[in-house]
Design a protein around this motif. Structure first.
Motif, PDB file in Angstrom:
ATOM      1  N   SER A  96       0.842  -1.303   0.066  1.00 40.03           N
ATOM      2  CA  SER A  96       0.441   0.057  -0.092  1.00 40.03           C
ATOM      3  C   SER A  96       0.843   1.480   0.456  1.00 40.03           C
ATOM      4  O   SER A  96       2.220   0.835   1.610  1.00 40.03           O
ATOM      5  N   GLU A 154       1.125  19.375   1.633  1.00 39.05           N
ATOM      6  CA  GLU A 154       1.089  18.025   0.839  1.00 39.05           C
ATOM      7  C   GLU A 154       0.614  17.896  -0.006  1.00 39.05           C
ATOM      8  O   GLU A 154       0.003  18.998  -0.062  1.00 39.05           O
ATOM      9  N   GLU A 177      -9.898   0.867   2.234  1.00 38.93           N
ATOM     10  CA  GLU A 177     -11.390   1.743   1.888  1.00 38.93           C
ATOM     11  C   GLU A 177     -12.591   2.855   0.753  1.00 38.93           C
ATOM     12  O   GLU A 177     -12.820   3.250   0.328  1.00 38.93           O
ATOM     13  N   CYS A 207      -0.705   3.994   0.644  1.00 39.27           N
ATOM     14  CA  CYS A 207      -1.556   5.211   1.279  1.00 39.27           C
ATOM     15  C   CYS A 207      -0.904   5.710   2.625  1.00 39.27           C
ATOM     16  O   CYS A 207       0.223   4.819   2.919  1.00 39.27           O
ATOM     17  N   ALA A 208      -1.234   6.683   3.005  1.00 39.13           N
ATOM     18  CA  ALA A 208      -0.328   7.588   4.378  1.00 39.13           C
ATOM     19  C   ALA A 208      -0.754   6.650   5.261  1.00 39.13           C
ATOM     20  O   ALA A 208       0.212   6.221   6.372  1.00 39.13           O
ATOM     21  N   ASP A 209      -1.690   6.194   5.328  1.00 38.80           N
ATOM     22  CA  ASP A 209      -2.043   5.254   6.346  1.00 38.80           C
ATOM     23  C   ASP A 209      -2.652   3.980   5.552  1.00 38.80           C
ATOM     24  O   ASP A 209      -3.571   3.598   4.651  1.00 38.80           O
ATOM     25  N   PRO A 210      -1.480   3.067   5.714  1.00 41.22           N
ATOM     26  CA  PRO A 210      -1.043   1.583   4.951  1.00 41.22           C
ATOM     27  C   PRO A 210      -2.765   1.061   4.637  1.00 41.22           C
ATOM     28  O   PRO A 210      -3.138   0.475   3.762  1.00 41.22           O
ATOM     29  N   ALA A 211      -3.415   0.564   5.925  1.00 41.38           N
ATOM     30  CA  ALA A 211      -4.583   0.029   5.545  1.00 41.38           C
ATOM     31  C   ALA A 211      -5.501  -0.109   5.343  1.00 41.38           C
ATOM     32  O   ALA A 211      -6.637  -0.599   4.938  1.00 41.38           O
ATOM     33  N   SER A 212      -6.023   1.784   5.012  1.00 41.56           N
ATOM     34  CA  SER A 212      -7.113   2.299   4.382  1.00 41.56           C
ATOM     35  C   SER A 212      -7.442   1.899   2.845  1.00 41.56           C
ATOM     36  O   SER A 212      -8.666   2.026   1.869  1.00 41.56           O
TER      37      SER A 212
END
Length: 173
Positions: free
Chosen positions: A27, A96, A37, A29-34
């Motif tokens: 991933s 960002e 979503e 994403c900044a929050d990999p688990a997201s």
């Protein structure tokens, strides 16, 4: 697909995991688990996948993709990048940027001289690094910090870079 600014790469398949068709999913994403979503995610060849994270594994996730039921199918997807429409993503905070927005920007120095274009954004764990592609020369790698990139002008299609002299080396002007 990477040239399409309406799509943002959120992850890549690193290979098969297990024997039931699960994949090793990296991933971005900044929050990999997201990453799940934002599903369904689309591959470069237009296939669409729903994603269910099975569990965290070293450096990635074991994930189940819709339509992938065998280890062989999962292994065939190795190297596949997965994209989401930008409209599905949150707007970045001030100062960002999505990597996709930086790639292709013209890089100029603090005196206004064009140096090259942002060819890639890399993260090897210690912070982002911009690859500035310079026609006829080796690429310039600079840290993506406020000190070395004081201005990012997405609307204007440019960044201003101020790298230390040792990074510039003996480049021809």
């Amino acid at each position: 697909m990477p040239a399409d600014k309406s799509l943002v790469c959120l992850g890549a398949i690193a290979g098969a995991w297990g024997v039931r068709g699960d994949v090793r999913l990296k991933s971005f994403c900044a929050d990999p688990a997201s990453i799940a979503e934002y599903a369904p995610l689309t591959s470069e060849d237009g296939r669409s996948f729903d994603i269910r994270i099975v569990k965290a594994i070293k450096g990635a996730f074991a994930a189940r993709l819709s339509g992938v039921t065998t280890r062989e199918e999962a292994e065939e997807l190795k190297g596949t990048r997965l994209y989401a429409p930008r409209a599905r993503l949150p707007e970045p905070e001030e100062d960002e940027f999505y990597h996709a927005d930086l790639i292709g920007l013209t890089a100029i120095d603090t005196g206004g001289t064009e140096i090259g274009r942002v060819g890639a954004v890399m993260d090897h764990g210690a912070g982002d690094i911009l690859e500035i592609r310079i026609p006829g020369q080796n690429a310039l790698l600079i840290p993506f910090t406020l000190a070395t990139v004081p201005t990012v002008d997405i609307a204007g299609g440019r960044i201003v870079i101020d790298p230390p002299a040792e990074i510039l080396g003996d480049r021809d002007d």
